[in-house]
Design an enzyme around this catalytic site. Sequence first.
Site, PDB file in Angstrom:
ATOM      1  N   GLU A 138      -9.105   3.792  -9.084  1.00 13.98           N
ATOM      2  CA  GLU A 138      -8.313   4.343 -10.179  1.00 13.98           C
ATOM      3  C   GLU A 138      -9.030   5.533 -10.816  1.00 13.98           C
ATOM      4  O   GLU A 138     -10.246   5.686 -10.645  1.00 13.98           O
ATOM      5  CB  GLU A 138      -8.105   3.245 -11.235  1.00 13.98           C
ATOM      6  N   ASP A 167      -7.951  -2.522   0.548  1.00 12.06           N
ATOM      7  CA  ASP A 167      -8.045  -3.256  -0.711  1.00 12.06           C
ATOM      8  C   ASP A 167      -7.279  -4.576  -0.697  1.00 12.06           C
ATOM      9  O   ASP A 167      -6.509  -4.854   0.225  1.00 12.06           O
ATOM     10  CB  ASP A 167      -7.558  -2.377  -1.880  1.00 12.06           C
ATOM     11  N   ASN A 175      -1.069   7.938 -10.062  1.00 16.69           N
ATOM     12  CA  ASN A 175      -2.177   8.478 -10.854  1.00 16.69           C
ATOM     13  C   ASN A 175      -3.268   9.076  -9.964  1.00 16.69           C
ATOM     14  O   ASN A 175      -4.360   9.377 -10.433  1.00 16.69           O
ATOM     15  CB  ASN A 175      -2.768   7.370 -11.746  1.00 16.69           C
ATOM     16  N   HIS A 189      -4.710   7.528  -7.383  1.00 22.83           N
ATOM     17  CA  HIS A 189      -5.655   6.592  -6.765  1.00 22.83           C
ATOM     18  C   HIS A 189      -5.506   6.567  -5.250  1.00 22.83           C
ATOM     19  O   HIS A 189      -4.419   6.775  -4.713  1.00 22.83           O
ATOM     20  CB  HIS A 189      -5.571   5.185  -7.390  1.00 22.83           C
TER      21      HIS A 189
HETATM   22  C1  F6R Z   1      -2.794   0.162  -1.055  1.00 26.19           C
HETATM   23  C2  F6R Z   1      -3.349   1.441  -1.463  1.00 26.19           C
HETATM   24  C3  F6R Z   1      -2.731   2.219  -2.566  1.00 26.19           C
HETATM   25  C4  F6R Z   1      -1.329   2.719  -2.207  1.00 26.19           C
HETATM   26  C5  F6R Z   1      -0.707   3.481  -3.377  1.00 26.19           C
HETATM   27  C6  F6R Z   1       0.686   3.983  -3.082  1.00 26.19           C
HETATM   28  O1  F6R Z   1      -3.556  -0.371   0.004  1.00 26.19           O
HETATM   29  O2  F6R Z   1      -4.305   1.829  -0.904  1.00 26.19           O
HETATM   30  O3  F6R Z   1      -3.554   3.313  -2.851  1.00 26.19           O
HETATM   31  O4  F6R Z   1      -1.399   3.550  -1.084  1.00 26.19           O
HETATM   32  O5  F6R Z   1      -0.679   2.657  -4.501  1.00 26.19           O
HETATM   33  O6  F6R Z   1       1.535   2.902  -2.993  1.00 26.19           O
HETATM   34  P1  F6R Z   1       3.064   3.090  -2.544  1.00 26.19           P
HETATM   35  O7  F6R Z   1       3.007   3.547  -1.138  1.00 26.19           O
HETATM   36  O8  F6R Z   1       3.662   1.709  -2.678  1.00 26.19           O
HETATM   37  O9  F6R Z   1       3.648   4.091  -3.472  1.00 26.19           O
END
Ligand code: F6R
Length: 253
Positions: free
Chosen positions: A144, A68, A137, A139
């Site tokens: 989301e 992403d 959440n 994701h």
């Molecule tokens: C980012 C992504 C997100 C993160 C998630 C956890 O490329 O794919 O799904 O893996 O937001 O983020 P952290 O590791 O910062 O808690």
Amino acid sequence: MIRIYYSKTQKEAAEKCANVIAELLKKKKDAVLGFATGSSPVMMYRELINKCEAGEISFEGVKTVNLDEYVGLSADHDQSFSYFMHDNLFNHINIKEENTNLPDGLATDLEAERRRYDGVIESMGGIDIQVLGIGHNGHIGFNEPADSFSKGTALVDLTKSTIDANSRFFESPDDVPRRALTMGIGQIMQAKKIVMVANGTAKAAILEDAFFGEVSPKNPASILQFFKGEVDVFLDEEALSLIMERHPEAVIK
Ligand code: F6R
């Protein structure tokens, strides 16, 4: 099949996850890797850098596709995921820049960019290992919680939970982009293998729900229960706390 591996620390989980990727790269020099950003995989990328520096693995023939990118941030903005990947991995390994791929957050025609990225993923001929983190959440990528699972690359509005969580990287919560382009759940599910890294008590409840609750787009990671191949999940003791309490038999020590 989901395999949940116990690690005492985040570092130990990162090492185990990096070993899985390293084993693939030793066998398949032209592997396709799907990468994630965020704090969870940072130590794992450090392990890959160490292995590359030690000559144990090479990224010479490897292609990558990231999950992403924020809409509105240029590749050289220090909070863009492109910047993150270069800073945390690409600049320190022998990967060819032209073999790395992320959505373009500055694309003026986002619909065209969405289709372009679908084409990029398609042209890879299958992702050998997709790395995932998990949001508070549930994701994965920036998919989301929603009413349905997205098939292809999606333009998404980030939820308040994600904006709040990611505001730690920005000067003010107002600076966090509100939209992102993300690989779709359908594309993540087409990977040959998935590895997930997560740590900390804040992730314990969503992880337990994702792997042992009902499969629902309300917790996007729950779809991994239907993944056809192996999903190897590397968690530290804190992230594992609820799973250990409720499903100790499911944890591989
Ligand atoms: C980012 C992504 C997100 C993160 C998630 C956890 O490329 O794919 O799904 O893996 O937001 O983020 P952290 O590791 O910062 O808690």
